[in-house]
Design an enzyme around this catalytic site. Structure first.
Site, short mmCIF file in Angstrom:
data_model
loop_
_atom_site.label_atom_id
_atom_site.label_comp_id
_atom_site.label_asym_id
_atom_site.label_seq_id
_atom_site.Cartn_x
_atom_site.Cartn_y
_atom_site.Cartn_z
N ASP A 1 -58.15 -31.55 38.11
CA ASP A 1 -57.85 -32.75 37.32
C ASP A 1 -57.08 -32.39 36.06
OD1 ASP A 1 -58.95 -35.00 38.75
OD2 ASP A 1 -60.94 -34.20 38.34
N GLU B 1 -61.38 -32.78 31.28
CA GLU B 1 -60.48 -32.91 32.44
C GLU B 1 -59.24 -33.75 32.16
OE1 GLU B 1 -62.90 -33.11 36.25
OE2 GLU B 1 -64.26 -34.13 34.86
N HIS C 1 -68.54 -34.77 44.00
CA HIS C 1 -67.64 -34.60 45.14
C HIS C 1 -68.40 -34.02 46.33
CE1 HIS C 1 -64.09 -35.78 42.95
NE2 HIS C 1 -64.32 -34.88 42.01
N ARG D 1 -74.46 -31.16 38.77
CA ARG D 1 -73.38 -32.03 38.31
C ARG D 1 -73.67 -33.43 38.81
NH1 ARG D 1 -66.88 -31.52 39.35
NH2 ARG D 1 -67.51 -31.66 41.53
#
Length: 275
Positions: A197, A171, A67, A92
């Protein structure tokens, strides 16, 4: 990329990782194994900013490509700016991809976070992508990152295989349904909840204080304990006390650095007579 499995590869065959390699060089993994809480914050692509954050007291800095507008190769200078600093670089990746994991590891990441892990096969694929042969299938590209000073390349590979922190993100309801299968995979260190999420999947969108959400946290924490894995939160939801999560067993999370930095600057300025 489809997850791939190693049929017949038992954990006892993974080159006796605990017995091989140089002295432990990833303090974060040692802290996790000892039951301590580790705290991180977002890393920066700008080396000057990262260098300050890496010695500010955090245990790890998290470099994100899922993200964020950055590719992993863009973040390499920031990751490498942690060399010699307290905080370990974690990355990540944007998907369950051996190529993205390799980019992060070659940049020097000492922890790998992978989003949306839902099955045992995916968890096995992640571990396989992180580790060198014979424990995995990571491609060799020379010594990458801070893993001790040894000149022996086999010792370097053994050290990485043993001390790298491998973290799937939990998630979805599918992941919770498969949680013991995922967390029992040899090599998984942390079960990391993606808070937003996870709330959506539980039907309580962004309602982090609801009874349903708390029950979902407890299910994850209990599964992690059963499998000798550390439960963690990608971030502490706004307005919530980190110690509430620590009391539930969540021993890894990030907190924002900008607020702390602003408060520190304001406190410094407020202590100066400016009249």
């Amino acid at each position: 990329h489809s997850p791939r499995r190693h049929p017949g590869r038992e954990s006892s065959d993974i080159y006796e990782l605990k017995a091989r390699g140089s002295t432990h060089v990833n303090a974060v993994k040692d802290l996790l194994k000892s039951g301590k809480t580790i705290i991180g914050t977002a890393g920066s692509p700008h080396p000057e900013v990262t260098a300050v954050l890496a010695d500010a007291g955090y245990d790890f800095l998290l470099f994100d490509t899922q993200h964020s507008p950055h590719y992993m190769k863009d973040l390499a200078p920031g990751i490498q700016a942690t060399n010699g600093k307290k905080a370990a670089p974690f990355a990540r990746v944007d998907s369950i991809s051996s190529e993205q994991i390799l980019f992060a590891l070659d940049a020097g990441a000492r922890g790998i976070i992978v989003p949306m892990v839902n099955t045992r096969a995916e968890a096995e694929y992640i571990v396989e992508s992180c580790r060198y042969y014979p424990a995995g299938k990571r491609s060799n590209g020379g010594v990458r990152g801070e893993w001790g000073q040894g000149d022996d390349y086999q010792e370097y590979m053994d050290t990485v295989n043993r001390d790298l922190v491998i973290i799937p993100m939990i998630e979805t309801n599918e992941a919770i349904g498969n949680i013991d299968d995922i967390l029992s995979v040899d090599g998984i260190d942390v079960a990391l909840i993606g808070p937003s999420d996870y709330s959506i999947e539980l039907g309580v969108t962004l309602d982090y204080t609801s009874a349903e959400y708390e029950a979902g946290l407890d299910r994850l924490a209990e599964a992690a304990k059963r499998n000798n894995v550390v439960p963690g939160m990608y971030f502490i939801p706004p307005g919530m006390d980190p110690n509430w999560f620590v009391a539930k067993g969540f021993k890894m999370f990030t907190i924002p650095w900008a607020t702390a930095a602003t408060e520190g600057i304001q406190n410094t300025l407020n202590g100066i007579n400016r009249d």
